[in-house]
Design an enzyme around this catalytic site. Structure first.
Site, PDB file in Angstrom:
ATOM      1  N   SER A 135     -16.535  -0.320  36.030  1.00  0.00           N
ATOM      2  CA  SER A 135     -16.157   0.647  37.057  1.00  0.00           C
ATOM      3  C   SER A 135     -14.703   1.094  36.956  1.00  0.00           C
ATOM      4  CB  SER A 135     -16.411   0.076  38.463  1.00  0.00           C
ATOM      5  OG  SER A 135     -15.540  -1.009  38.727  1.00  0.00           O
ATOM      6  N   LYS A 172     -10.262  -2.294  42.382  1.00  0.00           N
ATOM      7  CA  LYS A 172     -10.415  -0.859  42.614  1.00  0.00           C
ATOM      8  C   LYS A 172      -9.064  -0.241  42.990  1.00  0.00           C
ATOM      9  CE  LYS A 172     -15.001  -0.492  42.329  1.00  0.00           C
ATOM     10  NZ  LYS A 172     -15.205  -1.840  41.729  1.00  0.00           N
TER      11      LYS A 172
END
Length: 215
Positions: A135, A172
């Site tokens: 990701s 993230k």
């Protein structure tokens, strides 16, 4: 003066201190609490820690309790004889995050990694985390990489963080908004994670480095 200091040690303390020096010399790293216990047949880790605490109090060693090999010899001559690398640091690696525990709780750790101090600008308030998934590939963070994060509970907009959400750790981009927080990936295949009041959310650290194993 050193001889006077050594008279202050009990026979058991002296024996374990000498073992720490010898082990460090032979292995270029200090022993763990468990290894000391096994060597001297001390079944309780608390028994070993009490002896280490006495050595700390008497000025023979320092110890970082968060590191499995966090013993450091204080006396300059003994430290030199032990040949412990002065330019390296041992960083705890976080494994699976246990429910309801701080990210660096003992049950969350899967080991340590030794790296050059200069890589992290000599910081000691750092932990490592193995990346799972793709990701964050557009940020240069790939599956299997080891990321290093500085422990902190807050972050600036746009920084890459290690977040804990509902007892899971994720890496993230941090994007706080007026009524919620978005944790944004660096891969268009994935959607942002929306954090609202219903989620158990906290910041564990800010990413400051990446290490990749080259086959």
């Amino acid at each position: 003066m050193e001889q006077n200091k050594k008279k202050e040690l009990t026979a058991r303390q002296e024996e374990i201190y000498e073992y720490i020096k010898q082990y460090s010399q032979e292995n270029r790293m200090p022993p763990t609490v468990r290894e000391i216990g096994n060597r001297f047949e001390i079944s309780s880790t608390n028994g070993v820690r009490s002896i280490l605490a006495a050595l700390i109090k008497k000025g023979y060693i320092n110890r970082s309790p968060r590191l499995s090999r966090g013993i450091e010899i204080v006396n300059e001559e003994d430290a030199k004889a032990a040949q412990t690398p002065t330019n390296t640091i041992e960083i705890p690696i976080v494994g699976r995050v246990a429910a309801g525990t701080p990210i660096l709780a003992v049950q969350n750790l899967e080991g340590t990694v030794t790296i050059d101090r200069d890589f992290l600008a000599c910081r000691s308030d750092v932990f490592a985390l193995r990346v799972r998934g793709d990701s964050m590939i557009n940020a240069g963070i790939f599956d299997g990489d080891l990321i290093f994060a500085r422990q902190q509970k807050s972050a600036e907009r746009g920084e890459i963080i290690v977040a804990q959400i509902d007892n899971e750790a994720t890496v993230k981009y941090y994007q706080p908004l007026s009524d919620h927080i978005e944790l944004r990936p660096a891969n268009p295949k994935y959607r942002p994670i929306i954090v609202n009041k219903e989620k158990d959310f906290s910041i564990a650290g800010r990413v400051i480095g990446v290490m990749r194993k080259v086959n």
